[in-house]
Design a protein around this motif. Sequence first.
Motif, short mmCIF file in Angstrom:
data_model
loop_
_atom_site.label_atom_id
_atom_site.label_comp_id
_atom_site.label_asym_id
_atom_site.label_seq_id
_atom_site.Cartn_x
_atom_site.Cartn_y
_atom_site.Cartn_z
N SER A 295 -1.83 -6.12 1.82
CA SER A 295 -0.91 -5.03 2.14
C SER A 295 -0.49 -5.09 3.61
O SER A 295 0.69 -4.89 3.93
N ALA B 33 3.36 -5.89 5.11
CA ALA B 33 4.03 -5.01 6.08
C ALA B 33 4.42 -5.78 7.34
O ALA B 33 5.53 -5.60 7.87
N SER C 289 -0.90 7.50 1.62
CA SER C 289 -0.70 6.34 0.74
C SER C 289 0.01 6.69 -0.56
O SER C 289 0.59 5.81 -1.21
N ALA D 70 3.69 5.45 -1.46
CA ALA D 70 3.80 4.00 -1.70
C ALA D 70 3.22 3.63 -3.06
O ALA D 70 3.79 2.81 -3.79
N TYR E 276 2.40 -6.62 -3.53
CA TYR E 276 2.28 -7.03 -2.14
C TYR E 276 2.47 -8.55 -1.99
O TYR E 276 3.08 -9.01 -1.01
N PRO F 29 -1.96 1.31 1.51
CA PRO F 29 -0.62 1.48 2.08
C PRO F 29 -0.63 2.16 3.44
O PRO F 29 0.10 1.75 4.35
N ALA F 30 -1.46 3.18 3.62
CA ALA F 30 -1.51 3.89 4.90
C ALA F 30 -2.06 2.99 5.99
O ALA F 30 -1.51 2.93 7.11
N ASP G 17 0.44 0.48 7.15
CA ASP G 17 1.41 1.07 8.08
C ASP G 17 0.84 1.16 9.49
O ASP G 17 1.53 0.88 10.48
N CYS H 166 0.68 -2.37 11.00
CA CYS H 166 2.00 -2.85 11.41
C CYS H 166 2.46 -2.16 12.69
O CYS H 166 2.98 -2.81 13.60
N ALA H 167 2.26 -0.86 12.77
CA ALA H 167 2.71 -0.11 13.94
C ALA H 167 1.98 -0.58 15.20
O ALA H 167 2.61 -0.79 16.25
N HIS I 225 6.98 4.56 15.63
CA HIS I 225 6.31 5.21 14.50
C HIS I 225 6.05 6.66 14.84
O HIS I 225 6.16 7.08 15.99
N LEU J 225 3.08 8.11 13.76
CA LEU J 225 1.67 8.29 13.44
C LEU J 225 0.99 9.13 14.53
O LEU J 225 1.19 8.86 15.72
#
Length: 365
Positions: A18, A22, A66, A69, A148, A334-335, A338, A341-342, A349, A351
Amino acid sequence: MRETRDIVVIGGGIAGLSAAAALSDQASVTVLEQEKQLAYHSTGRSAAVFILNYGNAMLRTLNAMSLPALNGGVSGESVLAPRGEMLVAGEAELPALEAYLDGSDGLVRLSVDEAVERVPALRRDRIVAACYEEQALEIDVDRLVQGYVRKLKLTGGEIRTDARVKSLEQHGVDWIVRTQNVDINAKLVVNAAGAWADDIAKRAGLPPIGVQPMRRSAVIMPVDARQFSYRDWPLIASAAEDWYAKPEATGLMISPADEDPIDAQDAWPDDMVIAEGLHRFGEMMDIPITRPTHSWAGLRSFVSDRTPVCGLDPLAKGFFWLAGQGGYGVQTAPALADVTCAVCTGSAHDLPRDLLASLSPDRFR
């Protein structure tokens, strides 16, 4: 042979795949998996249920993050299906039930009659309280993994199986990741190696953060569908979390909910642990205990505070931890992807800073 990529992700379970998917929108990414197939260990042996209220406060936040997603944001179609979860408690388990209800979202208390109406095989004389979560959902883990994988490949990412990492060396701003067949230069390494995450850190010359694999076992026990219409039952669990059962096509998947510390390995169930779990199940459920047709075990890897680790190691530039997901890895993937990736790309983002701080490996350094 030496190759160059922006990012190497170590680990081909749901966490690594995952995150790689991303990251591949903005970087060239290679996933290295030590086994011959993806999702071989924890991901492939998951109970495959999304439970919004499962875990501590941080995990519940990640669960909620999550859900969109999982409900269609990964592959354009939902990987979720209705199931429901019911927790049941005897007198001694009431404190555990109340603790679970505290701070929960969407849980409904059930009377004993209501619990037995949903699952007629429950022993009425053993239950004093119960609760129900409608938004506990089956996860099609294989479809999620393949979603994915497709996304990663469509964006130019690559996956190498049977690619055990022998060593990691930092040269200037680059890492050299060595396997038996290839050396890869990368600016960033994502350590998503599950039970082996501390071992990967040691190969990189970094101190471990205390990732402890815990064995979790399960069996499939045949049930006479003429006697019990079990396939429509929710997941049923002890409030003390010392057993749970989930309907499957050929019977009930029953777990003793064990958490036995073991070394990172290809886990196998312990017959005595299975027997004890089936005994606890039989104390609350009036179903004949029959010989299981299948048994297996997986690894749930925790750090000391039982909150995942997701962030850059302050001791080495370009080394990112994505570890310690415990039994929540599939539903939080999924969370955490993210977050990965951020942080790794520095992209914009929204977050919360306290979320990033709570997940950071800084807390162990």
